[in-house]
Design a protein around this motif. Structure first.
Motif, PDB file in Angstrom:
ATOM      1  N   ALA A  12      75.545 116.882  97.413  1.00  0.00           N
ATOM      2  CA  ALA A  12      75.277 116.096  98.699  1.00  0.00           C
ATOM      3  C   ALA A  12      74.906 114.803  98.463  1.00  0.00           C
ATOM      4  CB  ALA A  12      74.617 116.969  99.769  1.00  0.00           C
ATOM      5  N   GLY A  13      75.605 113.721  98.921  1.00  0.00           N
ATOM      6  CA  GLY A  13      75.048 112.277  98.852  1.00  0.00           C
ATOM      7  C   GLY A  13      75.782 111.115  99.304  1.00  0.00           C
ATOM      8  N   ALA A  14      75.739 110.201  98.541  1.00  0.00           N
ATOM      9  CA  ALA A  14      76.795 109.157  98.923  1.00  0.00           C
ATOM     10  C   ALA A  14      78.271 109.153  98.307  1.00  0.00           C
ATOM     11  CB  ALA A  14      76.506 107.988  98.326  1.00  0.00           C
ATOM     12  N   HIS A  15      78.251 110.273  97.149  1.00  0.00           N
ATOM     13  CA  HIS A  15      79.446 110.671  96.810  1.00  0.00           C
ATOM     14  C   HIS A  15      79.420 112.063  96.375  1.00  0.00           C
ATOM     15  CE1 HIS A  15      82.810 109.763  93.336  1.00  0.00           C
ATOM     16  NE2 HIS A  15      82.924 110.775  94.099  1.00  0.00           N
TER      17      HIS A  15
ATOM     18  N   GLY B  20      74.021 108.598 102.473  1.00  0.00           N
ATOM     19  CA  GLY B  20      75.258 109.512 102.493  1.00  0.00           C
ATOM     20  C   GLY B  20      74.472 110.881 103.186  1.00  0.00           C
ATOM     21  N   TYR B  21      75.118 112.066 102.662  1.00  0.00           N
ATOM     22  CA  TYR B  21      74.907 113.390 103.130  1.00  0.00           C
ATOM     23  C   TYR B  21      73.524 113.707 102.453  1.00  0.00           C
ATOM     24  CZ  TYR B  21      78.953 113.084 106.074  1.00  0.00           C
ATOM     25  OH  TYR B  21      79.874 112.694 106.679  1.00  0.00           O
ATOM     26  N   HIS B  22      73.045 114.708 103.152  1.00  0.00           N
ATOM     27  CA  HIS B  22      71.686 115.148 102.857  1.00  0.00           C
ATOM     28  C   HIS B  22      71.899 116.705 102.343  1.00  0.00           C
ATOM     29  CE1 HIS B  22      67.959 117.806 103.434  1.00  0.00           C
ATOM     30  NE2 HIS B  22      67.381 116.485 103.239  1.00  0.00           N
ATOM     31  N   SER B  23      72.817 117.297 102.714  1.00  0.00           N
ATOM     32  CA  SER B  23      73.396 118.853 101.987  1.00  0.00           C
ATOM     33  C   SER B  23      74.501 119.142 102.820  1.00  0.00           C
ATOM     34  CB  SER B  23      72.209 119.992 102.751  1.00  0.00           C
ATOM     35  OG  SER B  23      71.718 119.865 104.105  1.00  0.00           O
ATOM     36  N   VAL B  24      75.171 120.223 102.169  1.00  0.00           N
ATOM     37  CA  VAL B  24      76.521 120.543 102.650  1.00  0.00           C
ATOM     38  C   VAL B  24      76.268 122.201 102.767  1.00  0.00           C
ATOM     39  CG1 VAL B  24      77.824 118.935 101.807  1.00  0.00           C
ATOM     40  CG2 VAL B  24      77.194 120.779 100.046  1.00  0.00           C
TER      41      VAL B  24
END
Length: 488
Positions: free
Chosen positions: A225-228, A254-258
């Motif tokens: 999880a992140g920018a990419h 981007g994203y912190h967790s999925v």
């Protein structure tokens, strides 16, 4: 049209808060204390969320992990294991002094990972000859006799256990690319190559492009999880293979967790952000609006189908026409007061860890920790759309992580308040915000009078209410909010 919750007049609400002394926020640094009473007017909640108490000695905790009936938690002092077989009343089984370092002094290791035999945490081992922080491999098989059995000379913000067919935590992935062989947990080996190099996400051990965390959905499937964001085949944890990716171009972090239900086989996944204090709209004190604070759902049916075919054939071409497509977004309200479930403005970040309920199957409940906006409960429909169904918001809270213990009970890890125990009922919110004053009447044979009448019965409320009226502003306009059913 959505209708806002009805609350007692804000001046009287503020006055009632001043009548009750807040529960303690600090405890002895080494000995456990009993949870505080739920009769605590330092919080507000929708009437379908029950506050069962809190363990304030865990202030600074950033996360925990439930495995079977045991709940593993880290705070700046070390590692703690609770018996959660009675989820409303967790019992401490054991602890290990393992001081956190650097930012961990205030904000402990996030998202600790364990397979029930070993647990991974960056810390300083007070029994080791060096006082440098390192990756500590802790034997947690007997919570009453936990001990460090191995160390590796690396640290990372988050660590993820990567399993094999016969071991639950055979390897560890760090967000900056580290691969640590834990097949012999007493002798961890840091590999020369990084998982990033294997999947084409940068070289060596750096955090470019930005990654915050990794999640293992099932043995052989890990996603960053992140920018990419990359979905990888980790059947061979020492040499992962890229399967699919999701690039985020609207924010540096981007994203912190999925989260992806049914071990990464549901028709959609959920990705949550952690806004950064940068730019004109992201500065501390803003209202947590916009893309940087969204929790998003993404259609993943084509990726799940490609993965099923890939598992049978080993042919990567099945992913050629697969991809993730955004379905819906959720974020909290604009600025307001905690009695309305809001905050005057975030002090550092917005959305943080979220988790799907144990019964989540193509849809269901999700809980999210939203820092100044407390703990939020969200319903995720089978089409991926999200709607808030309840919330719990302390006056001086800073919710960092929330974990489902059952489909009703949640442990919320609050940086300021410690471990909090909440229960979400199956009943929908009626539109009433509740606090501890209502609980004071629980069990009484006398039918409680309306809350505003009971408040007026206090001799000092009128004077305080008049003063409070001069200080409080009108409530802010509502947008995405748990609501009562519309009249027929």
């Amino acid at each position: 049209m959505r209708r806002p919750f009805t609350v007692l007049p804000t001046a009287l609400a503020a006055a009632s808060l001043l009548l009750v002394t807040a529960a303690p926020v600090a405890a002895h640094p080494a000995l456990p204390v009993a949870p505080t009473s739920p009769l605590d007017l330092t919080y507000a909640a929708t009437d379908n969320v029950e506050f069962l108490g809190r363990f304030p000695e865990h202030a600074g905790t950033a996360g925990g992990r439930l495995l079977d009936d045991r709940f593993y938690l880290t705070d700046p002092r070390g590692v703690f294991v609770y018996d959660a077989s009675v989820p409303e009343d967790p019992t401490l089984l054991g602890s290990l002094v393992l001081p956190q370092s650097e930012t961990g002094v205030a904000l402990a290791q996030e998202d600790p990972d364990t397979d029930g035999h070993i647990l991974l945490v960056d810390a300083i081992d007070p029994l080791a000859p060096t006082l440098l922080p390192q990756l500590q491999v802790v034997d947690v098989s007997d919570p009453a006799a936990m001990q460090v059995i191995g160390t590796a000379p690396v640290v990372d913000h988050t660590w993820t256990c990567v399993s094999t067919a016969d071991r639950g935590c055979a390897y560890a992935y760090g967000r900056t690319g580290y691969i640590v062989d834990l097949t012999d947990p007493t002798d961890p080996v840091v590999l020369d190559t990084s998982w990033r190099e294997h999947v084409g996400l940068g070289e060596g051990f750096s955090n470019r492009p930005y990654t915050h965390d990794l999640t293992e959905f099932r043995t052989g499937r890990v996603m960053s999880a992140g920018a990419h964001n990359v979905l990888m085949d980790t059947t061979d944890p020492a040499a992962p293979r890229l399967l699919e990716d999701l690039v985020v171009d609207y924010h540096t972090f981007g994203y912190h967790s999925v989260e992806w239900g049914n071990e990464g086989r549901d028709a959609f996944l959920v990705a949550g952000t952690e806004i950064a204090p940068q730019g004109p709209t992201n500065l501390a004190g803003s209202d947590c609006q916009g893309e940087g604070s969204w929790i998003s759902t993404y259609g993943a049916a084509s990726v799940a189908e490609a993965d099923r075919k890939y598992e049978r054939s080993g042919n990567h071409r099945h992913f050629d026409r697969a991809g993730f497509e955004r379905l819906d977004t959720f974020h909290v309200e604009e600025r307001g007061i905690f009695l309305d479930g809001d905050a005057p403005g975030h002090t550092l970040y917005c959305a943080h860890w979220m988790e799907l309920a144990p019964s989540f199957d193509g849809g269901g409940r999700m809980v999210a920790a939203y820092y100044d906006w407390g703990t939020r409960f969200v319903d995720v429909a089978p089409d991926g759309t999200m709607e808030e169904i309840g919330w719990f918001n302390p006056a001086e809270g800073y919710a960092g992580s929330a974990q489902w213990i059952t489909d009703e009970v949640v442990y919320s890890m609050d940086y300021r308040r410690g471990l909090e125990v909440l229960r979400l009922s199956d009943e929908p919110a009626t539109g009433t915000v509740v606090g501890a004053l209502d609980l004071l009447m629980a069990g009484s044979s006398v039918q409680p009078a309306p809350l505003w009448e009971r408040l007026l019965g206090h001799p000092s409320v009128l004077a305080l209410g008049l003063a409070g009226a001069l200080l409080l502003t009108a409530r802010t306009r509502r947008r995405t909010r748990a609501v009562a059913p519309s009249p027929a």
